[in-house]
Design a protein around this motif. Sequence first.
Motif, PDB file in Angstrom:
ATOM      1  N   PRO A 107     -47.235  -4.867  24.540  1.00  0.00           N
ATOM      2  CA  PRO A 107     -48.384  -5.011  23.624  1.00  0.00           C
ATOM      3  C   PRO A 107     -49.353  -6.126  24.003  1.00  0.00           C
ATOM      4  CG  PRO A 107     -46.371  -4.669  22.379  1.00  0.00           C
ATOM      5  CD  PRO A 107     -45.965  -4.851  23.825  1.00  0.00           C
ATOM      6  N   ARG A 108     -48.895  -7.141  24.705  1.00  0.00           N
ATOM      7  CA  ARG A 108     -49.809  -8.213  25.098  1.00  0.00           C
ATOM      8  C   ARG A 108     -50.834  -7.766  26.139  1.00  0.00           C
ATOM      9  NH1 ARG A 108     -45.757 -13.057  26.174  1.00  0.00           N
ATOM     10  NH2 ARG A 108     -44.312 -11.331  26.459  1.00  0.00           N
ATOM     11  N   ALA A 109     -50.704  -6.544  26.640  1.00  0.00           N
ATOM     12  CA  ALA A 109     -51.712  -6.000  27.556  1.00  0.00           C
ATOM     13  C   ALA A 109     -53.087  -5.981  26.898  1.00  0.00           C
ATOM     14  CB  ALA A 109     -51.332  -4.590  28.009  1.00  0.00           C
ATOM     15  N   TRP A 110     -53.122  -5.872  25.567  1.00  0.00           N
ATOM     16  CA  TRP A 110     -54.399  -5.861  24.862  1.00  0.00           C
ATOM     17  C   TRP A 110     -55.126  -7.201  24.968  1.00  0.00           C
ATOM     18  CZ3 TRP A 110     -56.154  -1.337  24.330  1.00  0.00           C
ATOM     19  CH2 TRP A 110     -55.348  -0.272  23.976  1.00  0.00           C
ATOM     20  N   LEU A 111     -54.435  -8.243  25.390  1.00  0.00           N
ATOM     21  CA  LEU A 111     -55.073  -9.545  25.552  1.00  0.00           C
ATOM     22  C   LEU A 111     -55.828  -9.673  26.875  1.00  0.00           C
ATOM     23  CD1 LEU A 111     -52.251 -11.874  24.175  1.00  0.00           C
ATOM     24  CD2 LEU A 111     -54.266 -10.989  22.966  1.00  0.00           C
ATOM     25  N   SER A 112     -55.626  -8.723  27.773  1.00  0.00           N
ATOM     26  CA  SER A 112     -56.339  -8.755  29.047  1.00  0.00           C
ATOM     27  C   SER A 112     -57.822  -8.504  28.813  1.00  0.00           C
ATOM     28  CB  SER A 112     -55.796  -7.693  30.003  1.00  0.00           C
ATOM     29  OG  SER A 112     -56.614  -7.632  31.163  1.00  0.00           O
ATOM     30  N   ARG A 113     -58.649  -9.294  29.476  1.00  0.00           N
ATOM     31  CA  ARG A 113     -60.099  -9.139  29.374  1.00  0.00           C
ATOM     32  C   ARG A 113     -60.686  -8.499  30.625  1.00  0.00           C
ATOM     33  NH1 ARG A 113     -63.233 -13.167  29.230  1.00  0.00           N
ATOM     34  NH2 ARG A 113     -61.977 -14.406  30.621  1.00  0.00           N
ATOM     35  N   GLY A 114     -59.836  -7.957  31.478  1.00  0.00           N
ATOM     36  CA  GLY A 114     -60.300  -7.376  32.731  1.00  0.00           C
ATOM     37  C   GLY A 114     -61.334  -6.291  32.515  1.00  0.00           C
ATOM     38  N   ILE A 115     -62.266  -6.180  33.461  1.00  0.00           N
ATOM     39  CA  ILE A 115     -63.300  -5.158  33.413  1.00  0.00           C
ATOM     40  C   ILE A 115     -63.299  -4.375  34.725  1.00  0.00           C
ATOM     41  CG2 ILE A 115     -64.709  -6.554  31.844  1.00  0.00           C
ATOM     42  CD1 ILE A 115     -66.663  -6.993  34.221  1.00  0.00           C
ATOM     43  N   ALA A 116     -64.115  -3.335  34.761  1.00  0.00           N
ATOM     44  CA  ALA A 116     -64.316  -2.549  35.980  1.00  0.00           C
ATOM     45  C   ALA A 116     -65.789  -2.181  36.045  1.00  0.00           C
ATOM     46  CB  ALA A 116     -63.446  -1.293  35.969  1.00  0.00           C
ATOM     47  N   GLY A 117     -66.283  -2.060  37.263  1.00  0.00           N
ATOM     48  CA  GLY A 117     -67.676  -1.684  37.429  1.00  0.00           C
ATOM     49  C   GLY A 117     -67.993  -1.409  38.885  1.00  0.00           C
ATOM     50  N   THR A 118     -69.243  -1.095  39.124  1.00  0.00           N
ATOM     51  CA  THR A 118     -69.659  -0.775  40.486  1.00  0.00           C
ATOM     52  C   THR A 118     -70.737  -1.745  40.951  1.00  0.00           C
ATOM     53  OG1 THR A 118     -71.360   0.784  39.729  1.00  0.00           O
ATOM     54  CG2 THR A 118     -69.157   1.676  40.167  1.00  0.00           C
ATOM     55  N   ARG A 119     -70.697  -2.014  42.215  1.00  0.00           N
ATOM     56  CA  ARG A 119     -71.770  -2.745  42.898  1.00  0.00           C
ATOM     57  C   ARG A 119     -72.109  -1.902  44.112  1.00  0.00           C
ATOM     58  NH1 ARG A 119     -74.114  -7.914  43.182  1.00  0.00           N
ATOM     59  NH2 ARG A 119     -75.052  -8.294  45.219  1.00  0.00           N
ATOM     60  N   GLY A 120     -73.294  -1.323  44.104  1.00  0.00           N
ATOM     61  CA  GLY A 120     -73.632  -0.393  45.172  1.00  0.00           C
ATOM     62  C   GLY A 120     -72.646   0.759  45.166  1.00  0.00           C
ATOM     63  N   LYS A 121     -72.015   0.992  46.304  1.00  0.00           N
ATOM     64  CA  LYS A 121     -71.050   2.083  46.422  1.00  0.00           C
ATOM     65  C   LYS A 121     -69.607   1.591  46.354  1.00  0.00           C
ATOM     66  CE  LYS A 121     -74.133   5.132  48.823  1.00  0.00           C
ATOM     67  NZ  LYS A 121     -74.136   6.432  49.410  1.00  0.00           N
ATOM     68  N   THR A 122     -69.423   0.371  45.852  1.00  0.00           N
ATOM     69  CA  THR A 122     -68.087  -0.219  45.760  1.00  0.00           C
ATOM     70  C   THR A 122     -67.644  -0.299  44.309  1.00  0.00           C
ATOM     71  OG1 THR A 122     -68.489  -1.556  47.743  1.00  0.00           O
ATOM     72  CG2 THR A 122     -66.697  -2.257  46.302  1.00  0.00           C
ATOM     73  N   LEU A 123     -66.416   0.133  44.063  1.00  0.00           N
ATOM     74  CA  LEU A 123     -65.805   0.013  42.746  1.00  0.00           C
ATOM     75  C   LEU A 123     -65.010  -1.284  42.708  1.00  0.00           C
ATOM     76  CD1 LEU A 123     -65.038   1.284  39.980  1.00  0.00           C
ATOM     77  CD2 LEU A 123     -63.075   2.317  41.154  1.00  0.00           C
ATOM     78  N   ILE A 124     -65.202  -2.068  41.650  1.00  0.00           N
ATOM     79  CA  ILE A 124     -64.469  -3.325  41.461  1.00  0.00           C
ATOM     80  C   ILE A 124     -63.658  -3.199  40.189  1.00  0.00           C
ATOM     81  CG2 ILE A 124     -64.645  -5.817  41.128  1.00  0.00           C
ATOM     82  CD1 ILE A 124     -67.430  -5.651  42.530  1.00  0.00           C
ATOM     83  N   VAL A 125     -62.349  -3.460  40.287  1.00  0.00           N
ATOM     84  CA  VAL A 125     -61.464  -3.345  39.138  1.00  0.00           C
ATOM     85  C   VAL A 125     -60.630  -4.618  39.020  1.00  0.00           C
ATOM     86  CG1 VAL A 125     -59.635  -2.008  38.011  1.00  0.00           C
ATOM     87  CG2 VAL A 125     -61.298  -0.838  39.485  1.00  0.00           C
ATOM     88  N   ASN A 126     -60.663  -5.236  37.836  1.00  0.00           N
ATOM     89  CA  ASN A 126     -59.846  -6.421  37.555  1.00  0.00           C
ATOM     90  C   ASN A 126     -58.473  -5.991  37.077  1.00  0.00           C
ATOM     91  OD1 ASN A 126     -62.579  -8.118  35.834  1.00  0.00           O
ATOM     92  ND2 ASN A 126     -62.178  -8.001  38.016  1.00  0.00           N
ATOM     93  N   LEU A 127     -57.432  -6.443  37.759  1.00  0.00           N
ATOM     94  CA  LEU A 127     -56.045  -6.190  37.356  1.00  0.00           C
ATOM     95  C   LEU A 127     -55.445  -7.486  36.831  1.00  0.00           C
ATOM     96  CD1 LEU A 127     -54.739  -4.090  40.399  1.00  0.00           C
ATOM     97  CD2 LEU A 127     -56.066  -3.335  38.424  1.00  0.00           C
ATOM     98  N   PRO A 128     -54.393  -7.389  36.028  1.00  0.00           N
ATOM     99  CA  PRO A 128     -53.709  -8.602  35.566  1.00  0.00           C
ATOM    100  C   PRO A 128     -53.113  -9.378  36.743  1.00  0.00           C
ATOM    101  CG  PRO A 128     -52.973  -6.655  34.358  1.00  0.00           C
ATOM    102  CD  PRO A 128     -53.792  -6.174  35.517  1.00  0.00           C
ATOM    103  N   GLY A 129     -52.646 -10.576  36.459  1.00  0.00           N
ATOM    104  CA  GLY A 129     -52.076 -11.415  37.509  1.00  0.00           C
ATOM    105  C   GLY A 129     -50.590 -11.225  37.729  1.00  0.00           C
ATOM    106  N   SER A 130     -49.893 -10.642  36.777  1.00  0.00           N
ATOM    107  CA  SER A 130     -48.443 -10.456  36.930  1.00  0.00           C
ATOM    108  C   SER A 130     -48.154  -9.219  37.762  1.00  0.00           C
ATOM    109  CB  SER A 130     -47.779 -10.301  35.556  1.00  0.00           C
ATOM    110  OG  SER A 130     -48.131  -9.058  34.984  1.00  0.00           O
ATOM    111  N   THR A 131     -47.034  -9.240  38.469  1.00  0.00           N
ATOM    112  CA  THR A 131     -46.683  -8.071  39.281  1.00  0.00           C
ATOM    113  C   THR A 131     -46.409  -6.856  38.402  1.00  0.00           C
ATOM    114  OG1 THR A 131     -44.402  -8.856  39.418  1.00  0.00           O
ATOM    115  CG2 THR A 131     -45.832  -9.380  41.266  1.00  0.00           C
ATOM    116  N   GLY A 132     -45.828  -7.064  37.219  1.00  0.00           N
ATOM    117  CA  GLY A 132     -45.598  -5.953  36.301  1.00  0.00           C
ATOM    118  C   GLY A 132     -46.905  -5.357  35.816  1.00  0.00           C
ATOM    119  N   GLY A 133     -47.856  -6.220  35.473  1.00  0.00           N
ATOM    120  CA  GLY A 133     -49.171  -5.746  35.043  1.00  0.00           C
ATOM    121  C   GLY A 133     -49.899  -5.012  36.152  1.00  0.00           C
ATOM    122  N   VAL A 134     -49.754  -5.499  37.375  1.00  0.00           N
ATOM    123  CA  VAL A 134     -50.354  -4.830  38.531  1.00  0.00           C
ATOM    124  C   VAL A 134     -49.731  -3.451  38.718  1.00  0.00           C
ATOM    125  CG1 VAL A 134     -50.488  -4.877  41.064  1.00  0.00           C
ATOM    126  CG2 VAL A 134     -51.141  -6.887  39.740  1.00  0.00           C
ATOM    127  N   ALA A 135     -48.415  -3.357  38.622  1.00  0.00           N
ATOM    128  CA  ALA A 135     -47.738  -2.065  38.785  1.00  0.00           C
ATOM    129  C   ALA A 135     -48.213  -1.064  37.731  1.00  0.00           C
ATOM    130  CB  ALA A 135     -46.222  -2.245  38.711  1.00  0.00           C
TER     131      ALA A 135
END
Length: 159
Positions: A107-135
């Motif tokens: 449930p603490r995943a809701w505390l993540s403020r990560g965003i995603a967006g594009t710059r030109g033709k590149t997609l940028i995605v913010n992932l959490p810092g923990s390995t579990g969150g990344v998985a």
Amino acid sequence: MRIGILTISDLGAIGERADTSGDAILEWAGARGYEVAVRSVVPDETDRIAAKLTRWADSGEVDVILTTGGTGLTERDVTPEATQAVVDRLAPGIAEALRGAAAPRFPRAWLSRGIAGTRGKTLIVNLPGSTGGVADALAVLDDLLEHAVDLLSGERTEH
């Protein structure tokens, strides 16, 4: 697909913490045959993060930049602000999907403020810092990433 991995960690940037979340992204990319074109660790500093994202996206050397770390609520967590400063367009559904998929088990995943967006033709995605969150996040991206890159590159896709 060409991937950039940007880890945001004060301790990682000075070599006092192993980059396990970046390693998890590297392993995931390799298992799918994606090329990790660039990888770096920077401290939790908005200007350093934004500069790296801009340089990589504008160079054309990556299709996707996956950041890990700096998405929480502490004062030093500035990855979303740095990302917001450099993207042309937001892709809010991606960030919502990442949080929504993880939240039933964490449930603490809701505390993540990560965003995603594009710059030109590149997609940028913010992932959490923990390995579990990344998985958890990478499991969601398995279903989205290739199609998103095809759309950004102008490839004909079936909808």
